[in-house]
Design a protein around this motif. Structure first.
Motif, short mmCIF file in Angstrom:
data_model
loop_
_atom_site.label_atom_id
_atom_site.label_comp_id
_atom_site.label_asym_id
_atom_site.label_seq_id
_atom_site.Cartn_x
_atom_site.Cartn_y
_atom_site.Cartn_z
N TYR A 1 1.35 -1.04 -0.24
CA TYR A 1 -0.05 -0.11 -0.02
C TYR A 1 0.87 0.84 0.23
N ASP A 2 2.08 1.14 0.70
CA ASP A 2 2.52 2.45 0.45
C ASP A 2 3.56 2.51 -0.68
N ARG B 1 0.43 4.20 -3.09
CA ARG B 1 0.09 5.28 -2.44
C ARG B 1 1.43 6.38 -2.59
N ASN C 1 3.74 13.91 2.61
CA ASN C 1 2.63 12.75 2.07
C ASN C 1 1.30 12.81 2.52
#
Length: 307
Positions: free
Chosen positions: A73-74, A77, A211
């Motif tokens: 998921y990092d 994203r 971020n």
């Protein structure tokens, strides 16, 4: 960011890439609580080796799967790239396809579920409910619309589920009950597990801030976050002293104080540093503090039982 069409995995280093993907330095945060919960049960019952093994493997698999969800998921994203410091790197540096990482995480979850079913059938159905909640927390830590890791509650969540919950489950499946001692002993380990997450967020503070993350380290600022880290270490050791003084715990628990140099190294390693790569030794020392503290605490309990 483009994904390479084929994984760049050299035959002689393939296993190292998959091992790195599991982030083995974090796995002690799963091993130590199971060991400690079982050591606490030792004076009260005969240890069931198969339940201990099932609990240990399930906890390690859930931790490894959580790390894989984190990496996936990092990456999705856009938070991870080839120059990122301190991540597993299977996707951005080693060419492993993202869906492979995600599917492997779910596979580990599935195996952990089967092990959890075995534990449940031999203990209580409450274990199934608690286990499913814990797995959901592991997934939602970086998955879902509002990842827990991107909020100020990451440390609290990790400390609670990987410390209190794992220790108490490990104790319960051996004894069939929970007592005050098991709860009290779980607190310092929970705090130290939380320090691992806090140290990670101190290192990544600048990138996380860019971020849009709202981690505890970002809200406090780097210097205050380092102070908090030192306070958390201190509370863990003071807690052991309090158990000995007020709860008449064995003085052998003072063995945990042998890990204090690692805690000092961790705090000092963050002071004055701003580049992520400069803080890697401090992060390593933080994880080692949890490992040594937990193992020494378990050893103290085991020796006290035999004396």
């Amino acid at each position: 960011m483009q994904i390479r069409s084929t994984p760049i995995i050299k035959p002689d280093k393939g296993w190292q890439i998959w091992w790195q993907l599991m982030r083995p330095h974090t796995l002690t945060a799963a091993f130590v609580p199971v060991m400690l919960g079982t050591a606490l049960a030792l004076p009260l019952t005969t240890i069931n080796a198969s339940l201990f093994a099932a609990m240990l493997i399930a906890s390690l698999l859930i931790q490894a799967a959580t790390n894989m969800f984190n990496e996936y998921y990092d990456y999705k994203r856009g938070l991870d790239h080839e120059e990122s410091v301190g991540i597993g790197g299977a996707i951005v540096r080693n060419g492993v396809k993202p869906h492979v990482v995600l599917n492997l995480g779910f596979t580990f979850f599935a195996i952990a579920l089967l092990l959890g079913l075995y534990i449940t059938l031999n203990t209580s159905w409450w274990i199934a409910a608690i286990g499913l909640i814990s797995m959901a927390a592991g997934y939602l830590y970086t998955g879902g619309p509002i990842p827990i890791a991107y909020t100020p509650f990451g440390e609290l969540t990790a400390g609670f589920f990987m410390g209190v919950v794992i220790i108490l489950i490990s104790f319960f499946i051996q004894t069939g009950f929970i007592n005050y001692t098991s709860v009290y002993i779980s607190i310092p380990i929970s705090i130290l597990i939380a320090t691992i997450l806090l140290s990670n967020n101190i290192r990544d503070l600048d990138g996380d801030k860019e971020n849009g993350r709202k981690t505890l380290a970002i809200l406090l600022g780097r210097n205050k976050a380092i102070v908090l880290l030192a306070v958390m270490f201190s509370v863990s050791y003071i807690w052991i002293l309090a158990l000995i003084i007020f709860m008449k715990a064995s003085p052998l628990l003072l063995l945990t104080f042998l890990s204090i140099p690692k805690a000092i190294k961790a705090v000092r390693g963050f002071i004055g540093q701003t580049l992520p790569i400069q803080m890697l030794p401090a992060m390593k020392a933080t994880a080692q503090t949890n490992t040594f503290f937990g193992l020494l605490l378990s050893i103290g309990l085991i020796i006290a039982y035999f004396l």
